[in-house]
Enzyme design. Structure first.
Site: not given
Length: 244
Positions: A52, A80, A94, A186
Site C-alpha cells: 500500500d 511484516y 488503515d 489491514r
C-alpha cells in the site's frame, strides 16, 4: 500517403533480473517499478506483491525477461512489522481511510493484546478488504470503494506462521508477523480489533522479508535514479531460478 517509419525504441534489452527495493511511504508499488523502468530504460518491469502507499519496505522488482518469474515470487511467505492503533476503526483498515468508529481502549492491557494476536496463528479465514487490488466485474475493488460501493467478497484461507508482539504503548500494539502470500494485514488489524472489542486499524506497516530476501539488502529511495547502482544490484535470472 507517404510511408511513415515506425518510431524506433532504444530500450536496453540486455538487462534482466531482480532488484530489492526499500519502498518509501507515499508512493505506489506501480510507481516504484515505473521509476526503475525509466532509470534503466527497459521495456518491462514488474513487482512481486503490492505494498500500500502508506506501507514501506521490501518490494521485489523484476526486470526484462525475469518478469516471467513473477508468479513464482508472488506466492512466497512474507514478514511484516505492523503497528495497530486500538480504539479506531476506518473504512480502509488503515489510518489513510475515514474513521467510522471510535471506542475506549484504555482497559486493554499488553497481555490482552498479545493473547488476541496469538489467537490468529495458524490457518485463518480472511475477507479481502474493499481497498484492495482484487477485481470484481472487471473493476478493482479499491476503485469501487472510492465511489462508495461495497460488494460481497468471498473469504480466503491464509496462514499466519507466527506473531510476536514487540511493544505495547499508548494504545498501539506493534508486532512482527510471518505469513503466507495473500494475507491482508489491514484485515488482520480489523479482526484483531474485533477480538479486543474496541476496534483497530493499521497505523504503520513495513515489509521486512520475502522468502529469505531482506529489506536490509535493498536499494533506498535515493538510489532509484542511479542506473549504475541499480545495474550492479541486479540478481541474475540464474540465481533467481535457484531460489524459486
Amino acid at each position: 500517403m507517404p510511408n511513415r517509419a515506425k518510431p524506433q525504441n532504444n530500450f536496453d534489452e540486455t538487462l534482466s533480473g531482480m532488484l530489492l527495493l526499500d519502498k518509501p511511504s507515499g508512493i505506489t508499488s506501480f510507481k516504484a517499478a515505473s521509476k526503475i523502468r525509466k532509470t534503466l530504460n527497459v521495456k518491462k518491469t514488474g513487482h512481486c506483491g503490492t505494498l500500500d502507499p502508506l506501507a514501506t519496505g521490501l518490494l521485489l522488482i523484476l526486470v526484462g525477461k525475469a518478469t516471467k518469474l513473477q508468479d513464482k515470487f508472488m506466492k512466497k511467505d512474507k514478514v511484516y512489522r505492523a503497528s495497530f492503533l486500538l480504539g479506531v476503526s476506518t473504512d480502509s483498515g488503515d489510518t489513510e481511510g475515514n474513521v467510522v468508529e471510535k471506542k475506549d481502549c484504555s482497559h486493554v492491557t499488553a497481555g490482552d493484546a498479545e493473547k488476541a494476536l496469538k489467537g490468529f496463528v495458524g490457518e485463518i479465514s480472511q475477507i479481502p478488504p474493499m481497498y484492495s487490488a482484487l477485481k470484481y466485474g472487471g473493476k478493482k475493488l479499491y476503485e469501487l470503494a472510492r465511489k462508495g460501493i461495497t460488494v460481497e467478497r468471498q473469504p480466503r484461507k491464509v496462514t499466519i506462521k507466527s506473531i510476536e508482539m514487540v511493544s505495547f504503548k499508548d494504545g498501539i500494539a506493534e508486532a512482527v508477523i510471518e505469513c503466507s502470500s495473500g494475507t491482508y494485514i489491514r484485515t488482520l488489524a480489523e479482526d484483531f480489533g474485533k477480538a479486543l472489542g474496541c476496534g483497530a486499524t493499521v497505523c504503520a506497516l513495513r515489509r521486512e522479508k520475502i522468502n529469505g530476501f531482506d529489506v536490509a539488502d535493498a536499494l533506498k529511495a535515493e538510489d532509484f535514479e542511479n542506473a549504475d547502482k541499480i545495474k550492479s544490484s541486479l540478481i541474475s535470472i540464474e540465481e533467481l531460478k535457484m531460489s524459486c
